[in-house]
Write an enzyme that holds these catalytic residues in place. Sequence first.
Site, PDB file in Angstrom:
ATOM      1  N   ASN A   9       0.869  -1.170   0.000  1.00  0.00           N
ATOM      2  CA  ASN A   9       0.000   0.000   0.000  1.00  0.00           C
ATOM      3  C   ASN A   9       0.910   1.224   0.000  1.00  0.00           C
ATOM      4  O   ASN A   9       1.512   1.549   1.014  1.00  0.00           O
ATOM      5  CB  ASN A   9      -0.892  -0.017   1.260  1.00  0.00           C
ATOM      6  N   LYS A  11       0.132   4.258  -0.275  1.00  0.00           N
ATOM      7  CA  LYS A  11      -0.501   5.444   0.330  1.00  0.00           C
ATOM      8  C   LYS A  11      -0.292   6.673  -0.597  1.00  0.00           C
ATOM      9  O   LYS A  11      -0.245   6.497  -1.807  1.00  0.00           O
ATOM     10  CB  LYS A  11       0.026   5.658   1.749  1.00  0.00           C
ATOM     11  N   HIS A  96      -9.353   1.305   4.850  1.00  0.00           N
ATOM     12  CA  HIS A  96      -8.095   1.458   5.600  1.00  0.00           C
ATOM     13  C   HIS A  96      -8.341   2.382   6.804  1.00  0.00           C
ATOM     14  O   HIS A  96      -9.143   3.312   6.716  1.00  0.00           O
ATOM     15  CB  HIS A  96      -7.017   2.039   4.681  1.00  0.00           C
ATOM     16  N   GLU A  98      -6.742   4.760   7.921  1.00  0.00           N
ATOM     17  CA  GLU A  98      -6.521   6.184   7.623  1.00  0.00           C
ATOM     18  C   GLU A  98      -7.748   6.780   6.945  1.00  0.00           C
ATOM     19  O   GLU A  98      -8.092   7.946   7.161  1.00  0.00           O
ATOM     20  CB  GLU A  98      -5.252   6.344   6.757  1.00  0.00           C
ATOM     21  N   GLU A 168      -5.074  -4.763  10.547  1.00  0.00           N
ATOM     22  CA  GLU A 168      -4.051  -3.734  10.733  1.00  0.00           C
ATOM     23  C   GLU A 168      -4.292  -3.021  12.058  1.00  0.00           C
ATOM     24  O   GLU A 168      -5.089  -2.067  12.115  1.00  0.00           O
ATOM     25  CB  GLU A 168      -4.116  -2.723   9.585  1.00  0.00           C
ATOM     26  N   GLY A 174       2.891   2.392  10.723  1.00  0.00           N
ATOM     27  CA  GLY A 174       3.840   3.487  10.563  1.00  0.00           C
ATOM     28  C   GLY A 174       4.553   3.877  11.849  1.00  0.00           C
ATOM     29  O   GLY A 174       5.191   4.921  11.914  1.00  0.00           O
ATOM     30  N   SER A 214       3.755  -2.128  10.146  1.00  0.00           N
ATOM     31  CA  SER A 214       5.219  -2.210  10.276  1.00  0.00           C
ATOM     32  C   SER A 214       5.776  -3.583   9.947  1.00  0.00           C
ATOM     33  O   SER A 214       6.717  -4.047  10.598  1.00  0.00           O
ATOM     34  CB  SER A 214       5.662  -1.768  11.672  1.00  0.00           C
TER      35      SER A 214
END
Length: 255
Positions: A9, A11, A96, A98, A168, A174, A214
């Site tokens: 991904n 992003k 996701h 985010e 996730e 991250g 990660s």
Amino acid sequence: MRRFLIAGNWKMNCGPNETAALLEELKKETPVISENVDVLVCPPFVSLSMSVNHLHDTDIAVGAQNFHFEDNGAYTGEISATMLEESGCNYVIIGHSERREYFGETDEGVNAKTKKALLHKLVPVVCVGESLAQRKDGVHFDLVKNQVTAALEGISSDDVLDVVIAYEPIWAIGTGETASPEQAQEMHAHIRNTIESLYDSETADVIRILYGGSMKPGNAEELLQQNDVDGGLIGGASLDAKSFSQIISAAEKIS
Ligand code: 13P
């Protein structure tokens, strides 16, 4: 035998120029991909068509990171599943964290998109996962169960076989912090049990559950070795051709 999916991904990174450079490097670095491993990259919208062109002679598939569940119309700034299909995408990431956090994506929206993706023969990679506060409060199992249940609402047992779930944990995205292999396995087994209770055990066995948060060359192998981890959804490390290729190699080694 398991068939892994190793997905990048990207992003909001890599316009067309950077995409071309990264894909060229990836083509050089990627090990021979066997039938036991599927590899996917998900660049931003503006880089999708050229990614499809660049990768047409490889075993690397291309997916998008989002789309709108309507086919067309007055939705300024949005992209539809029809458009992704026409661009040569085979996968799409849905829900996701985010997008849930910054763009107000809801469980209902995730469900509508999952259905629409299936209709357009795009493999939906549906993301679920808890925040650190939710884990500390001990509500993470219920939360993830509810997210999975809501995402799959109204999806037939035939169609659901094409769905990929990505676990996730938000606290691991991250941050350099990873779920331990035991934590990942525990949640993946819980997700599989949830799918079994919604459908049946054969269905639950087939559905792929990816880990994201990660994942790096240094921890990929021990995560992928877990019984219920069928691959990875990789952010940062997918932007480095060597790292991403090493994760693919880890999957090849285990499969
Ligand atoms: P990182 O691998 O950078 O933690 O990102 C994970 C992720 O969000 C993939 O969708």
